[in-house]
Write an enzyme that holds these catalytic residues in place. Structure first.
Site, mmCIF file in Angstrom:
data_model
loop_
_atom_site.group_PDB
_atom_site.id
_atom_site.type_symbol
_atom_site.label_atom_id
_atom_site.label_comp_id
_atom_site.label_asym_id
_atom_site.label_seq_id
_atom_site.Cartn_x
_atom_site.Cartn_y
_atom_site.Cartn_z
ATOM 1 N N LEU A 225 -72.716 -36.533 -42.869
ATOM 2 C CA LEU A 225 -72.318 -35.177 -42.501
ATOM 3 C C LEU A 225 -73.075 -34.644 -41.277
ATOM 4 O O LEU A 225 -74.250 -34.944 -41.085
ATOM 5 C CB LEU A 225 -72.537 -34.244 -43.700
ATOM 6 C CG LEU A 225 -71.838 -34.681 -44.996
ATOM 7 C CD1 LEU A 225 -72.136 -33.683 -46.115
ATOM 8 C CD2 LEU A 225 -70.342 -34.829 -44.803
ATOM 9 N N HIS A 226 -72.367 -33.851 -40.493
ATOM 10 C CA HIS A 226 -72.948 -33.213 -39.302
ATOM 11 C C HIS A 226 -72.542 -31.733 -39.303
ATOM 12 O O HIS A 226 -71.937 -31.255 -40.275
ATOM 13 C CB HIS A 226 -72.474 -33.939 -38.035
ATOM 14 C CG HIS A 226 -70.979 -34.148 -37.982
ATOM 15 N ND1 HIS A 226 -70.087 -33.103 -37.897
ATOM 16 C CD2 HIS A 226 -70.215 -35.275 -38.053
ATOM 17 C CE1 HIS A 226 -68.850 -33.581 -37.873
ATOM 18 N NE2 HIS A 226 -68.894 -34.894 -37.981
ATOM 19 N N HIS B 183 -68.943 -30.762 -40.459
ATOM 20 C CA HIS B 183 -68.775 -30.665 -41.916
ATOM 21 C C HIS B 183 -69.481 -29.421 -42.454
ATOM 22 O O HIS B 183 -68.964 -28.719 -43.317
ATOM 23 C CB HIS B 183 -69.384 -31.892 -42.606
ATOM 24 C CG HIS B 183 -68.803 -33.210 -42.181
ATOM 25 N ND1 HIS B 183 -69.482 -34.078 -41.373
ATOM 26 C CD2 HIS B 183 -67.621 -33.810 -42.475
ATOM 27 C CE1 HIS B 183 -68.749 -35.166 -41.168
ATOM 28 N NE2 HIS B 183 -67.612 -35.028 -41.822
ATOM 29 N N GLN C 192 -57.400 -45.502 -46.638
ATOM 30 C CA GLN C 192 -56.961 -44.935 -45.369
ATOM 31 C C GLN C 192 -57.431 -45.742 -44.154
ATOM 32 O O GLN C 192 -57.202 -45.336 -43.026
ATOM 33 C CB GLN C 192 -57.383 -43.479 -45.255
ATOM 34 C CG GLN C 192 -58.871 -43.245 -45.055
ATOM 35 C CD GLN C 192 -59.215 -41.771 -45.242
ATOM 36 O OE1 GLN C 192 -59.077 -41.204 -46.319
ATOM 37 N NE2 GLN C 192 -59.649 -41.131 -44.168
ATOM 38 N N ASP D 242 -59.337 -32.940 -36.876
ATOM 39 C CA ASP D 242 -58.285 -33.868 -37.298
ATOM 40 C C ASP D 242 -57.000 -33.051 -37.471
ATOM 41 O O ASP D 242 -56.563 -32.778 -38.591
ATOM 42 C CB ASP D 242 -58.698 -34.552 -38.603
ATOM 43 C CG ASP D 242 -59.974 -35.354 -38.439
ATOM 44 O OD1 ASP D 242 -59.905 -36.527 -38.077
ATOM 45 O OD2 ASP D 242 -61.062 -34.778 -38.633
ATOM 46 N N SER E 91 -68.628 -36.051 -34.503
ATOM 47 C CA SER E 91 -67.924 -37.011 -35.339
ATOM 48 C C SER E 91 -68.933 -37.992 -35.921
ATOM 49 O O SER E 91 -69.884 -38.378 -35.236
ATOM 50 C CB SER E 91 -66.893 -37.780 -34.497
ATOM 51 O OG SER E 91 -66.458 -38.924 -35.200
ATOM 52 N N SER E 92 -68.717 -38.379 -37.156
ATOM 53 C CA SER E 92 -69.589 -39.397 -37.755
ATOM 54 C C SER E 92 -69.521 -40.675 -36.920
ATOM 55 O O SER E 92 -70.468 -41.454 -36.883
ATOM 56 C CB SER E 92 -69.152 -39.692 -39.188
ATOM 57 O OG SER E 92 -69.020 -38.493 -39.916
#
Ligand code: AMP
Length: 282
Positions: free
Chosen positions: A33-34, A37, A61, A150, A185-186
């Protein structure tokens, strides 16, 4: 804050909260998480009595050649972030808890998913819709929070909830960026120093495209060309797509008018595939 790994533990906790008349917010994530999130969790905490965060790297996915095995994970750091942001419960299941050997039911969508990321990631949205549906059935939240980062996923989830009559409010939250513009983004963790620098062409293209539309440009080809020129100025960048679509249909537009999504996906060398977008109403 509690961390649980079974569906039953989530159900028991949510039932107990419901008995007390408490509202429940939900933030589905894949972890690592960043601040992006975190902004979702904080918004959920502000708008609900209790907040559940799921951390699950959903195998369904990911395509066979994608980054399931290397996707970054750090439950300890994630727990700290969630606790500090005010979450009450983390649901962190193993894949076997979510998908038994006999699993064979899917949520599929025709339409919104035949564009943008759905074209380069053919199994992606089936996996997203199926897991989000399962998570909604497990948590049964009042509201669920998704990032505009997203944007196609947000549109797909909103449509699924509408089409399948789920009694859940979907809340979209703005994109959180690094100071220099790169969308958090992760997957940014995959980038080398050089790749990180060159990845700035994504946000530069997004800001330039948005500026053109705000100043009155209505021809999508002109905007896309300007954005492509910026992206292609980075030697490591390889465009997956640059598209301008109608948010309601995800279909390309001839003229920029109404609710528009301009979305891009770009590979940075072999390091990462990154996405960014802007949405605008004109
Ligand atoms: P992920 O863990 O990548 O599946 O993301 C979980 C949720 O966080 C999704 O709804 C994302 O859209 C959202 N999210 C990821 N990055 C950002 C960001 N930079 N800004 C806002 N939301 C984000």
């Amino acid at each position: 804050m509690n961390i649980v790994s079974t569906k039953q533990e989530v159900r028991n906790q949510v039932k107990a909260w419901r008995k007390e008349g408490l509202s429940v917010g939900f933030v589905p994530t894949m972890g690592y998480l960043h601040e992006g999130h975190e902004s979702l969790v904080k918004r959920a905490v502000a708008e609900n009595d209790r907040v559940v965060v799921s951390i699950f790297v959903n195998p369904m996915q990911f395509g066979p050649k994608e980054d399931l095995a290397t996707y970054p994970r750090d439950l300890e750091a994630d727990s700290k972030l969630c606790e500090a942001a005010g979450a009450a419960l983390i649901f962190h299941p193993e894949p076997e808890e979510m998908y038994e050997d006999t699993f064979c039911s899917y949520v599929d969508m025709n339409g919104l998913t035949n564009a943008l990321c759905g074209l380069s990631r053919p199994v992606h949205f089936r996996g997203v819709c199926t897991v989000v549906n399962k998570l909604f059935n497990i948590v049964m939240p009042d509201k669920a929070y998704f990032g505009e980062k997203d944007a196609q996923q947000l549109a797909v989830v909103k449509r699924m909830v509408k089409d399948l009559d789920m009694d859940i409010e979907i809340v979209g939250c703005p994109i959180i960026r690094e100071e220099d513009g790169l969308a958090k983004s992760s997957r940014n963790t995959y980038l080398s120093k050089e790749g990180r620098q060159q990845a700035l062409v994504l946000s530069k293209a997004i800001f330039a495209g948005k500026d053109m539309v705000e100043k009155g440009e209505r021809n999508p080809e002109v905007v896309k060309k300007a954005m492509l020129d910026i992206i292609n100025s980075a030697p490591m960048a390889r465009v997956d797509y640059v598209e301008i679509v109608d948010v309601a249909t995800m279909k390309n537009v001839d003229v920029i008018t109404g609710e528009i999504l301009c979305a891009i996906a770009v590979y940075i060398g072999d390091e990462a595939r990154l996405i960014d977008n802007f949405m605008i109403s004109v």
